[in-house]
Motif scaffolding. Structure first.
Motif, PDB file in Angstrom:
ATOM      1  N   TYR A 280      37.663 -14.608  42.582  1.00  0.00           N
ATOM      2  CA  TYR A 280      38.999 -14.980  43.047  1.00  0.00           C
ATOM      3  C   TYR A 280      38.929 -15.838  44.317  1.00  0.00           C
ATOM      4  O   TYR A 280      39.678 -16.803  44.465  1.00  0.00           O
ATOM      5  N   VAL A 281      38.016 -15.484  45.201  1.00  0.00           N
ATOM      6  CA  VAL A 281      37.852 -16.285  46.421  1.00  0.00           C
ATOM      7  C   VAL A 281      37.430 -17.713  46.056  1.00  0.00           C
ATOM      8  O   VAL A 281      37.927 -18.690  46.626  1.00  0.00           O
ATOM      9  N   VAL A 282      36.553 -17.847  45.071  1.00  0.00           N
ATOM     10  CA  VAL A 282      36.133 -19.192  44.653  1.00  0.00           C
ATOM     11  C   VAL A 282      37.305 -19.944  44.009  1.00  0.00           C
ATOM     12  O   VAL A 282      37.483 -21.151  44.225  1.00  0.00           O
ATOM     13  N   LEU A 283      38.121 -19.234  43.271  1.00  0.00           N
ATOM     14  CA  LEU A 283      39.311 -19.884  42.693  1.00  0.00           C
ATOM     15  C   LEU A 283      40.197 -20.432  43.812  1.00  0.00           C
ATOM     16  O   LEU A 283      40.661 -21.569  43.758  1.00  0.00           O
ATOM     17  N   VAL A 284      40.407 -19.614  44.837  1.00  0.00           N
ATOM     18  CA  VAL A 284      41.285 -20.015  45.943  1.00  0.00           C
ATOM     19  C   VAL A 284      40.645 -21.113  46.798  1.00  0.00           C
ATOM     20  O   VAL A 284      41.291 -22.104  47.138  1.00  0.00           O
ATOM     21  N   ALA A 285      39.360 -20.940  47.118  1.00  0.00           N
ATOM     22  CA  ALA A 285      38.725 -21.836  48.100  1.00  0.00           C
ATOM     23  C   ALA A 285      38.266 -23.153  47.483  1.00  0.00           C
ATOM     24  O   ALA A 285      38.153 -24.153  48.180  1.00  0.00           O
ATOM     25  N   VAL A 286      37.996 -23.167  46.180  1.00  0.00           N
ATOM     26  CA  VAL A 286      37.407 -24.365  45.578  1.00  0.00           C
ATOM     27  C   VAL A 286      38.176 -24.838  44.329  1.00  0.00           C
ATOM     28  O   VAL A 286      38.626 -25.983  44.264  1.00  0.00           O
ATOM     29  N   VAL A 287      38.352 -23.941  43.364  1.00  0.00           N
ATOM     30  CA  VAL A 287      38.915 -24.366  42.067  1.00  0.00           C
ATOM     31  C   VAL A 287      40.364 -24.837  42.204  1.00  0.00           C
ATOM     32  O   VAL A 287      40.809 -25.738  41.489  1.00  0.00           O
ATOM     33  N   ASP A 288      41.086 -24.259  43.157  1.00  0.00           N
ATOM     34  CA  ASP A 288      42.461 -24.682  43.406  1.00  0.00           C
ATOM     35  C   ASP A 288      42.537 -26.204  43.596  1.00  0.00           C
ATOM     36  O   ASP A 288      43.481 -26.860  43.139  1.00  0.00           O
ATOM     37  N   TYR A 289      41.534 -26.770  44.266  1.00  0.00           N
ATOM     38  CA  TYR A 289      41.517 -28.215  44.538  1.00  0.00           C
ATOM     39  C   TYR A 289      41.294 -29.025  43.260  1.00  0.00           C
ATOM     40  O   TYR A 289      41.809 -30.128  43.109  1.00  0.00           O
ATOM     41  N   LEU A 290      40.527 -28.469  42.338  1.00  0.00           N
ATOM     42  CA  LEU A 290      40.346 -29.135  41.046  1.00  0.00           C
ATOM     43  C   LEU A 290      41.676 -29.169  40.288  1.00  0.00           C
ATOM     44  O   LEU A 290      42.095 -30.212  39.781  1.00  0.00           O
ATOM     45  N   LEU A 291      42.343 -28.015  40.246  1.00  0.00           N
ATOM     46  CA  LEU A 291      43.584 -27.930  39.476  1.00  0.00           C
ATOM     47  C   LEU A 291      44.657 -28.840  40.091  1.00  0.00           C
ATOM     48  O   LEU A 291      45.421 -29.490  39.362  1.00  0.00           O
ATOM     49  N   ALA A 292      44.691 -28.892  41.424  1.00  0.00           N
ATOM     50  CA  ALA A 292      45.669 -29.773  42.088  1.00  0.00           C
ATOM     51  C   ALA A 292      45.366 -31.228  41.752  1.00  0.00           C
ATOM     52  O   ALA A 292      46.274 -32.001  41.414  1.00  0.00           O
ATOM     53  N   ALA A 293      44.083 -31.603  41.820  1.00  0.00           N
ATOM     54  CA  ALA A 293      43.710 -32.997  41.533  1.00  0.00           C
ATOM     55  C   ALA A 293      44.026 -33.343  40.073  1.00  0.00           C
ATOM     56  O   ALA A 293      44.423 -34.471  39.775  1.00  0.00           O
ATOM     57  N   MET A 294      43.870 -32.381  39.187  1.00  0.00           N
ATOM     58  CA  MET A 294      44.181 -32.635  37.775  1.00  0.00           C
ATOM     59  C   MET A 294      45.677 -32.864  37.562  1.00  0.00           C
ATOM     60  O   MET A 294      46.104 -33.349  36.515  1.00  0.00           O
ATOM     61  N   HIS A 295      46.474 -32.463  38.545  1.00  0.00           N
ATOM     62  CA  HIS A 295      47.923 -32.707  38.503  1.00  0.00           C
ATOM     63  C   HIS A 295      48.322 -33.867  39.409  1.00  0.00           C
ATOM     64  O   HIS A 295      49.511 -34.126  39.595  1.00  0.00           O
ATOM     65  N   ASP A 296      47.319 -34.495  40.066  1.00  0.00           N
ATOM     66  CA  ASP A 296      47.601 -35.543  41.038  1.00  0.00           C
ATOM     67  C   ASP A 296      48.521 -35.036  42.145  1.00  0.00           C
ATOM     68  O   ASP A 296      49.472 -35.700  42.553  1.00  0.00           O
ATOM     69  N   THR A 297      48.216 -33.845  42.617  1.00  0.00           N
ATOM     70  CA  THR A 297      48.977 -33.305  43.737  1.00  0.00           C
ATOM     71  C   THR A 297      47.992 -32.674  44.715  1.00  0.00           C
ATOM     72  O   THR A 297      46.777 -32.761  44.529  1.00  0.00           O
ATOM     73  N   THR A 298      48.508 -32.072  45.775  1.00  0.00           N
ATOM     74  CA  THR A 298      47.635 -31.446  46.760  1.00  0.00           C
ATOM     75  C   THR A 298      47.803 -29.931  46.682  1.00  0.00           C
ATOM     76  O   THR A 298      48.800 -29.440  46.153  1.00  0.00           O
ATOM     77  N   VAL A 299      46.827 -29.227  47.213  1.00  0.00           N
ATOM     78  CA  VAL A 299      46.916 -27.761  47.220  1.00  0.00           C
ATOM     79  C   VAL A 299      48.010 -27.354  48.200  1.00  0.00           C
ATOM     80  O   VAL A 299      48.039 -27.828  49.334  1.00  0.00           O
ATOM     81  N   SER A 300      48.932 -26.538  47.723  1.00  0.00           N
ATOM     82  CA  SER A 300      49.950 -26.055  48.661  1.00  0.00           C
ATOM     83  C   SER A 300      49.740 -24.562  48.834  1.00  0.00           C
ATOM     84  O   SER A 300      49.677 -23.816  47.869  1.00  0.00           O
ATOM     85  N   ARG A 301      49.581 -24.185  50.091  1.00  0.00           N
ATOM     86  CA  ARG A 301      49.281 -22.785  50.374  1.00  0.00           C
ATOM     87  C   ARG A 301      50.361 -22.190  51.235  1.00  0.00           C
ATOM     88  O   ARG A 301      50.841 -22.827  52.163  1.00  0.00           O
ATOM     89  N   ARG A 302      50.699 -20.968  50.917  1.00  0.00           N
ATOM     90  CA  ARG A 302      51.598 -20.241  51.798  1.00  0.00           C
ATOM     91  C   ARG A 302      50.721 -19.524  52.809  1.00  0.00           C
ATOM     92  O   ARG A 302      49.785 -18.812  52.432  1.00  0.00           O
ATOM     93  N   THR A 303      50.978 -19.749  54.078  1.00  0.00           N
ATOM     94  CA  THR A 303      50.176 -19.092  55.104  1.00  0.00           C
ATOM     95  C   THR A 303      51.098 -18.425  56.111  1.00  0.00           C
ATOM     96  O   THR A 303      52.289 -18.744  56.180  1.00  0.00           O
ATOM     97  N   ILE A 304      50.523 -17.508  56.835  1.00  0.00           N
ATOM     98  CA  ILE A 304      51.292 -16.832  57.873  1.00  0.00           C
ATOM     99  C   ILE A 304      50.339 -16.570  59.030  1.00  0.00           C
ATOM    100  O   ILE A 304      49.136 -16.390  58.808  1.00  0.00           O
TER     101      ILE A 304
END
Ligand code: AMP
Ligand code: MG
Length: 400
Positions: A309-333
């Motif tokens: 799950y950490v790899v999905l969040v830290a790395v794979v998320d960027y692949l999925l965003a790029a495949m949509h031509d968008t950027t990773v959007s994260r909710r942070t606090i």
């Protein structure tokens, strides 16, 4: 076991994974099906929005200048020239010294430039006593003030929220162009894995990762395609990956991503294509593979679900965003750490934390525990340059 001699940094891994992202394809969908999809083309207002000057209050449409100096003691007195109906094509003209009742959203008549709230006026017969002055434009939205005709209301690359869908509707976009949902093949490998519906025997565990990864990619607008559990056998894994590649835009393989001789994922990717990264300076999540085959990304995830799950969040998320031509959007606090966290320099650590009253408590657990996933609300990232974080420090928590 061979060593991870060429471990790359998380940012290098992210760069590598973004480079191999296949470009998105697009489709047009009805607006009601567009929630959470990534907008492929700007949405512009087709006409001025609103299309007419309108009141934002229930009250009286007036010429602001005629209310100058109005007060409770000395109200401005105007003649009421009737009511404006909602949706009426022509609100008419108000002559000097007069006003007209206007409901919220009603069109302002010619000769007026403001609205007096009903609470600040009193109607006696045909006369309206205005107790407070209004400035020109007060309580009014002018034609085109919200979105002028042709003006971009929503920019491409946006992940459409319910609010965006409402705005798209208001500006006349009954269909929108969005990135097609990438198809992500999902494979779990391991001789010890059994299906969720089965009761694991001695030495066996249920396949959690197919579901974990499937849900993660679904949440990010992708379509998961499940290829089930594959035994730790190179030919079988190769067959499964090849078949997933035929049907999908990218493939995630969990398990077997380490460098033990029984770990087949890297070898299978090499036979079908090329391994670009094997090992990331990331904890948890070091045994991660980034590869390509036939122009499509093939990613090897660690077997431990929490690490995966950490790899999905830290790395794979960027692949999925790029495949949509968008950027990773994260909710942070931002939260304050209630405990020291030590970290090894040269490695990016992701520590699960629980949150309460603005305080972040690290959820430590032995490697491989699942309960840390449900007992935490998010992750604190400790950069590779840091040797740890101290109690009382303010940290950014990436919310799950
Ligand atoms: P591996 O990465 O194959 O060495 O697996 C590391 C650990 O993760 C082992 O304890 C596996 O049993 C566990 N594991 C591997 N795949 C899965 C899966 N799909 N679901 C749950 N646990 C898994
Ligand atoms: Mg394994």
């Amino acid at each position: 076991m061979s060593l991870f001699l060429e471990v790359v940094s998380v940012s290098e891994a992210v760069e590598a994974i973004r480079r191999i992202a296949p470009p998105p394809r697009y489709e047009e969908v009805p607006l009601e099906d567009a929630l959470h999809r990534v907008l492929a083309r700007d949405v512009a207002a087709d006409i001025d929005i609103p299309g007419f000057d309108r009141s934002t209050v229930d009250g009286y449409a007036v010429a602001a200048a005629e209310t100058t100096g109005a007060s409770e003691a000395i109200p401005a007195m105007l003649r009421c020239q009737g009511r404006i109906g909602m949706g009426s094509a022509d609100a008419g003209t108000v002559s000097p010294g007069s006003c007209r009742y206007v409901p919220t959203g009603g069109a302002l008549p010619r000769g007026t430039d403001a609205a007096v709230m009903i609470e600040h006026a009193e109607q006696i017969g045909d006369d309206v006593l205005v107790h407070r002055p209004v400035a020109p434009g007060e309580n009014v939205v002018f034609r085109g003030e919200d979105f002028a005709a042709g003006k971009t209301a929503l920019t491409r690359g946006r992940v459409l929220s319910p609010r965006d869908i409402g705005v798209a509707a208001a500006v006349g976009a009954d269909r929108v162009s969005v990135a097609k949902r990438p198809r992500i093949g999902i494979i779990s490998t391991g001789n010890e894995l059994v299906a969720v519906a089965d009761t694991p025997g001695p030495g066996e565990v249920r396949d959690a990762n197919s579901y974990l990864a499937g849900a993660f990619v679904t949440e990010r607008g992708c379509h998961p395609v499940y290829f089930g559990i594959v035994r730790d056998e190179r030919s079988m894994l190769k067959k499964a990956v090849a078949s997933a590649l035929e049907q999908c835009d990218a493939v995630l393989v969990s398990g077997g991503s380490s460098k033990d001789e029984r770990d087949n994922t890297a070898a299978v990717i090499t036979e079908l294509g090329e391994v670009l990264v094997h090992g990331i300076a990331l904890a948890p999540g070091k045994p991660t593979i980034i590869g390509t085959a036939g122009g499509k990304p093939v990613i090897g995830l660690p077997g431990h679900p929490a690490s995966a799950y950490v790899v999905l969040v830290a790395v794979v998320d960027y692949l999925l965003a790029a495949m949509h031509d968008t950027t990773v959007s994260r909710r942070t606090i931002r939260a304050r750490l209630v405990q020291n966290i030590s970290s090894t320099r040269g490695r990016e650590d992701y520590v699960r934390v629980s949150l309460k009253n603005g305080e972040a408590t690290p959820v430590f657990g032995k490697s491989g525990l699942l309960n840390t996933l449900v007992q935490s609300e998010g992750l604190v990232r400790i950069p590779a340059s840091s040797e740890g974080l101290e109690v009382g420090e303010e940290v950014e928590v990436i919310l799950w």
